[in-house]
Design an enzyme around this catalytic site. Structure first.
Site, PDB file in Angstrom:
ATOM      1  N   HIS A   9      -1.955  -2.551 -10.034  1.00  0.00           N
ATOM      2  CA  HIS A   9      -3.030  -1.988  -9.215  1.00  0.00           C
ATOM      3  C   HIS A   9      -4.183  -2.966  -9.134  1.00  0.00           C
ATOM      4  O   HIS A   9      -4.449  -3.686 -10.099  1.00  0.00           O
ATOM      5  CB  HIS A   9      -3.531  -0.650  -9.797  1.00  0.00           C
ATOM      6  CG  HIS A   9      -4.203   0.171  -8.775  1.00  0.00           C
ATOM      7  ND1 HIS A   9      -5.552   0.088  -8.527  1.00  0.00           N
ATOM      8  CD2 HIS A   9      -3.698   1.056  -7.893  1.00  0.00           C
ATOM      9  CE1 HIS A   9      -5.848   0.905  -7.538  1.00  0.00           C
ATOM     10  NE2 HIS A   9      -4.748   1.504  -7.135  1.00  0.00           N
ATOM     11  N   HIS A  35       0.874  -1.185   0.000  1.00  0.00           N
ATOM     12  CA  HIS A  35       0.000   0.000   0.000  1.00  0.00           C
ATOM     13  C   HIS A  35       0.906   1.228   0.000  1.00  0.00           C
ATOM     14  O   HIS A  35       1.689   1.419  -0.914  1.00  0.00           O
ATOM     15  CB  HIS A  35      -0.929  -0.110   1.216  1.00  0.00           C
ATOM     16  CG  HIS A  35      -2.102   0.809   1.240  1.00  0.00           C
ATOM     17  ND1 HIS A  35      -2.447   1.650   0.214  1.00  0.00           N
ATOM     18  CD2 HIS A  35      -3.039   1.039   2.213  1.00  0.00           C
ATOM     19  CE1 HIS A  35      -3.540   2.343   0.537  1.00  0.00           C
ATOM     20  NE2 HIS A  35      -3.908   1.993   1.753  1.00  0.00           N
ATOM     21  N   ASP A  71       2.699   5.644  -6.870  1.00  0.00           N
ATOM     22  CA  ASP A  71       3.884   5.582  -6.016  1.00  0.00           C
ATOM     23  C   ASP A  71       5.198   5.608  -6.784  1.00  0.00           C
ATOM     24  O   ASP A  71       6.222   6.026  -6.245  1.00  0.00           O
ATOM     25  CB  ASP A  71       3.829   4.318  -5.145  1.00  0.00           C
ATOM     26  CG  ASP A  71       2.761   4.435  -4.090  1.00  0.00           C
ATOM     27  OD1 ASP A  71       2.661   5.515  -3.485  1.00  0.00           O
ATOM     28  OD2 ASP A  71       2.010   3.466  -3.877  1.00  0.00           O
TER      29      ASP A  71
HETATM   30  N1  COA Z   1       5.714  -6.501  -9.897  1.00  0.00           N
HETATM   31  C1  COA Z   1       5.781  -7.712 -10.458  1.00  0.00           C
HETATM   32  N2  COA Z   1       4.709  -8.503 -10.631  1.00  0.00           N
HETATM   33  C2  COA Z   1       3.521  -8.010 -10.234  1.00  0.00           C
HETATM   34  C3  COA Z   1       3.383  -6.762  -9.650  1.00  0.00           C
HETATM   35  C4  COA Z   1       4.530  -5.984  -9.495  1.00  0.00           C
HETATM   36  N3  COA Z   1       4.465  -4.785  -8.939  1.00  0.00           N
HETATM   37  N4  COA Z   1       2.096  -6.535  -9.368  1.00  0.00           N
HETATM   38  C5  COA Z   1       1.421  -7.633  -9.733  1.00  0.00           C
HETATM   39  N5  COA Z   1       2.284  -8.531 -10.258  1.00  0.00           N
HETATM   40  C6  COA Z   1       1.965  -9.852 -10.756  1.00  0.00           C
HETATM   41  C7  COA Z   1       1.889 -10.818  -9.580  1.00  0.00           C
HETATM   42  O1  COA Z   1       3.120 -11.415  -9.293  1.00  0.00           O
HETATM   43  C8  COA Z   1       0.859 -11.822 -10.105  1.00  0.00           C
HETATM   44  O2  COA Z   1       1.505 -12.656 -11.036  1.00  0.00           O
HETATM   45  P1  COA Z   1       1.121 -14.215 -11.116  1.00  0.00           P
HETATM   46  O3  COA Z   1      -0.345 -14.234 -11.469  1.00  0.00           O
HETATM   47  O4  COA Z   1       2.043 -14.729 -12.160  1.00  0.00           O
HETATM   48  O5  COA Z   1       1.387 -14.754  -9.739  1.00  0.00           O
HETATM   49  C9  COA Z   1      -0.106 -10.938 -10.888  1.00  0.00           C
HETATM   50  O6  COA Z   1       0.649  -9.801 -11.318  1.00  0.00           O
HETATM   51  C10 COA Z   1      -1.291 -10.475 -10.053  1.00  0.00           C
HETATM   52  O7  COA Z   1      -0.774  -9.809  -8.872  1.00  0.00           O
HETATM   53  P2  COA Z   1      -1.507  -9.764  -7.475  1.00  0.00           P
HETATM   54  O8  COA Z   1      -0.518  -9.331  -6.455  1.00  0.00           O
HETATM   55  O9  COA Z   1      -2.246 -11.033  -7.207  1.00  0.00           O
HETATM   56  O10 COA Z   1      -2.579  -8.650  -7.773  1.00  0.00           O
HETATM   57  P3  COA Z   1      -3.371  -7.815  -6.696  1.00  0.00           P
HETATM   58  O11 COA Z   1      -4.556  -7.251  -7.366  1.00  0.00           O
HETATM   59  O12 COA Z   1      -3.590  -8.594  -5.441  1.00  0.00           O
HETATM   60  O13 COA Z   1      -2.285  -6.700  -6.352  1.00  0.00           O
HETATM   61  C11 COA Z   1      -1.043  -4.858  -5.944  1.00  0.00           C
HETATM   62  C12 COA Z   1      -2.346  -5.382  -6.554  1.00  0.00           C
HETATM   63  C13 COA Z   1      -1.049  -3.332  -6.019  1.00  0.00           C
HETATM   64  C14 COA Z   1      -0.964  -5.274  -4.488  1.00  0.00           C
HETATM   65  C15 COA Z   1       0.159  -5.442  -6.737  1.00  0.00           C
HETATM   66  O14 COA Z   1       0.121  -5.002  -8.074  1.00  0.00           O
HETATM   67  C16 COA Z   1       1.467  -5.090  -6.089  1.00  0.00           C
HETATM   68  O15 COA Z   1       1.910  -5.769  -5.141  1.00  0.00           O
HETATM   69  N6  COA Z   1       2.126  -4.007  -6.558  1.00  0.00           N
HETATM   70  C17 COA Z   1       3.343  -3.549  -5.927  1.00  0.00           C
HETATM   71  C18 COA Z   1       3.023  -2.727  -4.682  1.00  0.00           C
HETATM   72  C19 COA Z   1       2.486  -1.378  -4.996  1.00  0.00           C
HETATM   73  O16 COA Z   1       2.985  -0.694  -5.881  1.00  0.00           O
HETATM   74  N7  COA Z   1       1.492  -0.956  -4.225  1.00  0.00           N
HETATM   75  C20 COA Z   1       0.885   0.342  -4.371  1.00  0.00           C
HETATM   76  C21 COA Z   1      -0.473   0.193  -4.958  1.00  0.00           C
HETATM   77  S1  COA Z   1      -1.167   1.780  -5.344  1.00  0.00           S
END
Ligand code: COA
Length: 372
Positions: free
Chosen positions: A257, A218, A308
């Protein structure tokens, strides 16, 4: 039923009149106003007023609101003592979490409305954060009443750098505060609403939200993005380093996202600021490093930067230490959290979902002596 993925993805849990996020994969509005219009034409104080009071202020209301926020900056001596007691090695998010809680203990019952509490917290959090920061880094006791800047962005930068801020830096931080102010039912706002739904006090709801914002998935993502970007001196180094991380299945913070599927509408706005500020920064090459990281993430994973990612270099070019990135997010998001807590109060109902049980079947209770 077996719930495999958790995360409440795609679940609508209630109504809101505060913002829309990612309708058809893109777009962000606060009370009907597009984020691009707000970031181009408004100041953070106008946006905070819009979120907390429901309408954009008139000129006179905005002036009165700015004056009110300046008056509410004062830090009680007990809070200053607390800030001196919290170790200098603590994370600044711990400082905010603890000092907001202390303000709640000291001032519960002082404000006549919860909107006044929201304003008080927006006004005093920059001072709390930077009093602690300056005391432990430079053994200086800040006098928050001596600051001359009347905007939240200017006040933050003045307390940080001990001088009147550069106009471009001030507007960049002001725009970032607008972009971070509100985002519907993100995790920290949801935490604030859950706490408010128990009829807990306003400060408790905010403390829940600060704790929730801290994580890397987050609000903490902007700090992690900066730590990654600053490891590289050239785009080529960045390309190699990021490809290695992707091969090792490491997440790159600042990308992806839960709701936006095509792009984050806030990213291009802050990216333009990062590029502009990079031109006069000593390590402006970090912008090109960031652009290369963006390209690889798109080419390899079709992942786009969220707010971010480019906020990290924009803040860095303003001379803001990385550990203060997520706390700035708090100062801004206080406006959105407050709007949601106030909205939760209207027609409140306890938020209490259910879980699918997948533990042991009912079994007899064994006496202590029979347990292995
Ligand atoms: N870097 C690399 N891979 C990523 C990624 C990232 N930042 N974000 C998502 N993915 C990949 C995951 O590894 C997953 O791959 P898989 O299906 O092969 O396992 C797929 O994309 C789905 O990701 P998931 O984490 O399940 O999606 P989510 O909807 O739960 O997550 C976030 C959303 C924002 C938590 C996720 O994109 C993330 O962790 N981003 C980095 C943290 C971040 O920037 N947070 C600020 C949000 S505003």
């Amino acid at each position: 039923m077996n719930v495999k993925t958790g995360g409440l993805e795609g679940i609508v849990v209630g109504n809101t009149a505060i913002s829309t996020v990612g309708k058809e994969g893109v777009g962000l509005t606060y009370r009907g106003y597009d984020i691009h219009d707000l970031a181009s034409h408004a100041a953070f104080e106008e946006v905070a007023y819009l979120l907390i009071y429901g309408n954009l202020p008139t000129g006179a209301q905005l002036q009165a609101y700015r004056d009110k926020l300046v008056q509410l900056r004062r830090l009680p001596d007990a809070v200053k003592l607390l800030l001196e007691t919290i170790p200098g090695t603590a994370h600044p998010m711990e400082v905010l979490r603890t000092s907001v809680s202390m303000i709640g203990a000291l001032e519960a019952g002082h404000a006549s409305t919860e909107q006044d509490i929201a304003d008080r917290l927006i006004a005093c959090t920059p001072g709390m954060l930077l009093y602690w920061y300056q005391f432990h880094r430079h053994t200086t006791r800040l006098d928050e009443s001596e600051a001359s800047e009347n905007s939240v962005a200017g006040y933050f930068l003045e307390l940080l750098h001990g001088k009147k801020p550069d106009d471009e830096h001030k507007r960049a931080v002001d725009v970032s505060l607008i972009l971070y102010a509100e985002h519907e039912l993100n995790a920290s706002t949801f935490a604030a609403r859950v706490t408010a739904s128990t009829q807990a006090d306003f400060y408790s709801a905010v403390v829940s939200a600060i704790g929730t914002l801290r994580g890397d998935l987050h609000g903490g993502a902007n700090e992690e993005a900066m730590r990654l970007i600053s490891q590289f001196k050239t785009p080529e180094q960045a390309e190699k380093g990021v490809r290695e991380r992707l091969a090792a299945k490491t997440k790159i913070m600042g990308f992806g996202h839960r709701v936006y599927k095509i792009s984050d509408p806030r990213s291009d706005i802050i990216k333009a600021w990062s590029e502009k500020l990079s031109r006069q920064a000593a390590d402006g090459y970090l912008f090109e490093v960031s652009r290369r990281i963006e390209k690889i993430l798109w080419d390899e994973k079709k992942l786009f930067p969220n707010l971010d990612f480019y906020s990290a270099t924009a803040y860095h070019f303003c001379g803001i230490p990385t550990s203060l990135f997520t706390p700035i997010f708090v100062i801004s998001r206080l406006s959105g959290w407050s709007a949601h807590i106030l909205e939760q109060r209207i027609n409140n109902r306890l938020i209490r979902p259910e879980a699918h049980y997948d533990g042991p079947a009912p079994r007899p209770f064994p006496p202590l002596a029979d347990r292995r």
